[in-house]
Design a protein around this motif. Structure first.
Motif, PDB file in Angstrom:
ATOM      1  N   LEU A 189       0.851  -1.199   0.000  1.00  0.00           N
ATOM      2  CA  LEU A 189       0.000   0.000   0.000  1.00  0.00           C
ATOM      3  C   LEU A 189       0.878   1.236   0.000  1.00  0.00           C
ATOM      4  O   LEU A 189       1.985   1.240   0.523  1.00  0.00           O
ATOM      5  CB  LEU A 189      -0.931   0.006   1.220  1.00  0.00           C
ATOM      6  CG  LEU A 189      -1.947  -1.134   1.291  1.00  0.00           C
ATOM      7  CD1 LEU A 189      -2.734  -1.052   2.593  1.00  0.00           C
ATOM      8  CD2 LEU A 189      -2.898  -1.115   0.106  1.00  0.00           C
ATOM      9  N   SER A 190       0.350   2.298  -0.558  1.00  0.00           N
ATOM     10  CA  SER A 190       1.124   3.539  -0.629  1.00  0.00           C
ATOM     11  C   SER A 190       1.290   4.132   0.764  1.00  0.00           C
ATOM     12  O   SER A 190       0.466   3.898   1.654  1.00  0.00           O
ATOM     13  CB  SER A 190       0.430   4.539  -1.557  1.00  0.00           C
ATOM     14  OG  SER A 190      -0.753   5.011  -0.947  1.00  0.00           O
ATOM     15  N   PRO A 191       2.344   4.912   0.961  1.00  0.00           N
ATOM     16  CA  PRO A 191       2.556   5.539   2.270  1.00  0.00           C
ATOM     17  C   PRO A 191       1.373   6.402   2.697  1.00  0.00           C
ATOM     18  O   PRO A 191       1.035   6.468   3.875  1.00  0.00           O
ATOM     19  CB  PRO A 191       3.812   6.381   2.066  1.00  0.00           C
ATOM     20  CG  PRO A 191       4.507   5.795   0.879  1.00  0.00           C
ATOM     21  CD  PRO A 191       3.449   5.175   0.033  1.00  0.00           C
ATOM     22  N   ARG A 192       0.744   7.037   1.750  1.00  0.00           N
ATOM     23  CA  ARG A 192      -0.398   7.897   2.080  1.00  0.00           C
ATOM     24  C   ARG A 192      -1.549   7.056   2.625  1.00  0.00           C
ATOM     25  O   ARG A 192      -2.196   7.407   3.620  1.00  0.00           O
ATOM     26  CB  ARG A 192      -0.817   8.653   0.828  1.00  0.00           C
ATOM     27  CG  ARG A 192      -1.888   9.662   1.101  1.00  0.00           C
ATOM     28  CD  ARG A 192      -2.081  10.544  -0.118  1.00  0.00           C
ATOM     29  NE  ARG A 192      -3.189  11.431   0.128  1.00  0.00           N
ATOM     30  CZ  ARG A 192      -4.083  11.771  -0.744  1.00  0.00           C
ATOM     31  NH1 ARG A 192      -3.990  11.334  -1.980  1.00  0.00           N
ATOM     32  NH2 ARG A 192      -5.042  12.582  -0.442  1.00  0.00           N
ATOM     33  N   VAL A 193      -1.829   5.932   1.999  1.00  0.00           N
ATOM     34  CA  VAL A 193      -2.893   5.025   2.441  1.00  0.00           C
ATOM     35  C   VAL A 193      -2.526   4.430   3.802  1.00  0.00           C
ATOM     36  O   VAL A 193      -3.357   4.313   4.702  1.00  0.00           O
ATOM     37  CB  VAL A 193      -3.148   3.923   1.392  1.00  0.00           C
ATOM     38  CG1 VAL A 193      -4.091   2.859   1.924  1.00  0.00           C
ATOM     39  CG2 VAL A 193      -3.692   4.515   0.103  1.00  0.00           C
ATOM     40  N   LEU A 194      -1.237   4.040   3.953  1.00  0.00           N
ATOM     41  CA  LEU A 194      -0.786   3.489   5.236  1.00  0.00           C
ATOM     42  C   LEU A 194      -0.960   4.514   6.363  1.00  0.00           C
ATOM     43  O   LEU A 194      -1.357   4.179   7.476  1.00  0.00           O
ATOM     44  CB  LEU A 194       0.679   3.044   5.145  1.00  0.00           C
ATOM     45  CG  LEU A 194       0.937   1.783   4.334  1.00  0.00           C
ATOM     46  CD1 LEU A 194       2.438   1.544   4.175  1.00  0.00           C
ATOM     47  CD2 LEU A 194       0.268   0.586   4.970  1.00  0.00           C
ATOM     48  N   GLN A 195      -0.681   5.791   6.026  1.00  0.00           N
ATOM     49  CA  GLN A 195      -0.848   6.850   7.035  1.00  0.00           C
ATOM     50  C   GLN A 195      -2.325   6.987   7.401  1.00  0.00           C
ATOM     51  O   GLN A 195      -2.678   7.131   8.567  1.00  0.00           O
ATOM     52  CB  GLN A 195      -0.298   8.179   6.498  1.00  0.00           C
ATOM     53  CG  GLN A 195      -0.400   9.309   7.511  1.00  0.00           C
ATOM     54  CD  GLN A 195       0.096  10.635   6.943  1.00  0.00           C
ATOM     55  OE1 GLN A 195       0.513  10.716   5.778  1.00  0.00           O
ATOM     56  NE2 GLN A 195       0.056  11.666   7.759  1.00  0.00           N
ATOM     57  N   LYS A 196      -3.176   6.948   6.389  1.00  0.00           N
ATOM     58  CA  LYS A 196      -4.616   7.060   6.650  1.00  0.00           C
ATOM     59  C   LYS A 196      -5.100   5.874   7.485  1.00  0.00           C
ATOM     60  O   LYS A 196      -5.895   6.038   8.418  1.00  0.00           O
ATOM     61  CB  LYS A 196      -5.370   7.140   5.312  1.00  0.00           C
ATOM     62  CG  LYS A 196      -6.818   7.453   5.456  1.00  0.00           C
ATOM     63  CD  LYS A 196      -7.022   8.841   6.016  1.00  0.00           C
ATOM     64  CE  LYS A 196      -8.489   9.206   6.052  1.00  0.00           C
ATOM     65  NZ  LYS A 196      -8.732  10.450   6.765  1.00  0.00           N
ATOM     66  N   ILE A 197      -4.608   4.666   7.171  1.00  0.00           N
ATOM     67  CA  ILE A 197      -4.966   3.467   7.946  1.00  0.00           C
ATOM     68  C   ILE A 197      -4.512   3.633   9.389  1.00  0.00           C
ATOM     69  O   ILE A 197      -5.255   3.330  10.327  1.00  0.00           O
ATOM     70  CB  ILE A 197      -4.359   2.195   7.308  1.00  0.00           C
ATOM     71  CG1 ILE A 197      -5.063   1.894   5.985  1.00  0.00           C
ATOM     72  CG2 ILE A 197      -4.466   1.011   8.259  1.00  0.00           C
ATOM     73  CD1 ILE A 197      -4.418   0.774   5.181  1.00  0.00           C
TER      74      ILE A 197
END
Length: 120
Positions: free
Chosen positions: A12-20
């Motif tokens: 997963l992209s870092p942005r998605v990981l941050q949102k998760i």
């Protein structure tokens, strides 16, 4: 085992990981808040039960005092009737004493008169 839980996040992209991560943080925060509210609710329920018990006890005490008050009122009425009867009996006896006292005085006067007559 935690590696299995985290495995689905691979790729997963870092942005998605941050949102998760943010969402998981919110979930943890909401879980803690829920636990606190559950504890508050349980505390309030315990306090409510105590208040209900207190109210019930006060109702029972009020009922007991009401019965005792009724009993005392009946006793007072009974004592008042007895007092009135005794007062009436006393007046009757005082009247009898006055009558007998008058008769005694009349008898004394009659005796004195008769003694005077005998002396003559």
């Amino acid at each position: 085992m935690s590696w299995v839980v985290e495995e689905w996040k691979e790729g997963l992209s870092p942005r998605v990981l941050q949102k998760i991560q943010e969402l998981e943080g919110q979930v943890d925060k909401l879980k803690k808040e829920r636990q606190q509210r559950q504890f508050q609710l349980e505390s309030l329920e315990v306090a409510l039960e105590k208040q209900k018990q207190k109210v019930e006890n006060e109702k029972n005490e009020a009922a007991t005092q009401k019965r005792e008050n009724q009993s005392l009122m009946e006793l007072c009425e009974s004592l008042d009737k007895a007092k009135q009867k005794i007062s009436h009996d006393l007046k009757v006896k005082e009247s009898q004493i006055n009558i007998q006292s008058g008769q005694l005085n009349d008898s004394k006067k009659e005796i004195e008169r008769l003694e005077q007559e005998l002396k003559r």
